[in-house]
Design an enzyme around this catalytic site. Sequence first.
Site, mmCIF file in Angstrom:
data_model
loop_
_atom_site.group_PDB
_atom_site.id
_atom_site.type_symbol
_atom_site.label_atom_id
_atom_site.label_comp_id
_atom_site.label_asym_id
_atom_site.label_seq_id
_atom_site.Cartn_x
_atom_site.Cartn_y
_atom_site.Cartn_z
ATOM 1 C CB THR A 40 46.550 35.783 74.243
ATOM 2 O OG1 THR A 40 45.644 36.844 74.566
ATOM 3 C CG2 THR A 40 45.876 34.457 74.522
ATOM 4 C CE1 TYR A 48 45.592 45.358 73.422
ATOM 5 C CE2 TYR A 48 47.608 44.085 73.212
ATOM 6 C CZ TYR A 48 46.353 44.256 73.759
ATOM 7 O OH TYR A 48 45.870 43.324 74.643
ATOM 8 C CE LYS A 71 43.575 43.027 71.617
ATOM 9 N NZ LYS A 71 44.492 41.906 71.991
ATOM 10 C CB ILE A 75 42.018 41.214 68.614
ATOM 11 C CG1 ILE A 75 42.228 41.835 67.227
ATOM 12 C CG2 ILE A 75 43.185 40.289 68.959
ATOM 13 C CD1 ILE A 75 43.471 42.702 67.119
#
Length: 297
Positions: free
Chosen positions: A50, A138, A166, A208
């Site tokens: 992001t 992740y 994540k 998240i």
Amino acid sequence: MADTSMYQGSLTALVTPMHTDGRIDFDVSAKLIERQIEAGTTALIPAGTTGESPTLSHEEHGRVVAHCVETANGRVRVMAGAGSNSTSEAVLMAKHAHSVGADSVLVVVPYYNKPTQEGLYRHFMTIADATPLPMFLYCIPGRSVVDISVATMARLAEHPNIVGTKDATANMARPIAVRRAVDKPFNQLSGDDNSVLSFLAAGGDGCIGVTSNVVPHLCADMHLAWQEGRIEDAIAIQDHLTPLHDAMFMESNPGPVKYALSRLGLCNATLRLPLVEPQEETRRAIDAALRSLELLD
């Protein structure tokens, strides 16, 4: 002493605001970080997907992480993005995060070069050996193509520095499988705004999020309701947020979320190529979602 408790609640994967010429706007970044902290966000993740990490230079990546740590100033934890499809680069990012005071690192599955499970294992173990920071794996196969198997994750979790994941797979069987396979407390965070309540119900700890850039207070409220056992309230908030969740991913992140922030007057919508601002249909959907939340007239 560093806070080594599990991350819970609403964590935000921060955008990297930019001037119209593409330079990073650190003044606006500081304001966005303050807004997150005031709204009840429990941790900040700079320099991730992001945050447009693929188009940040190494120097910029380091400055973004350091700026976040400095601005947060210990009020909330900072989980620094430290992912790369080059193991040596990821090691340097993780070491830098440690040097500037980040609380943990988030390391994405290597993208494009498609390593085997053994390659993934060695990649993450090498990074975990390079720094004392707690490390989160992740998993986002929609971007990385390959994914960490549950068996490989269990092997990786044997390393004391590898403490959680994540998970952006939206596979609700996965947190259960990981919990059963990993022989220690393992911090599982959703990376999918739309399915977060299902993830929490499957034993996850938090999310998240991307949407929380726009409405951090509502995302924090939803998690608080869940934690307090007010399940109907959590569901009601999530239902209210769903149009915005949907709109945030109509096009490649972070195009939509930056546009939404621009509509609220919080930052401009500038992206670095090859990302471009959302098309008209997406902009209309975002505007409608913001109006449904009474954030636009």
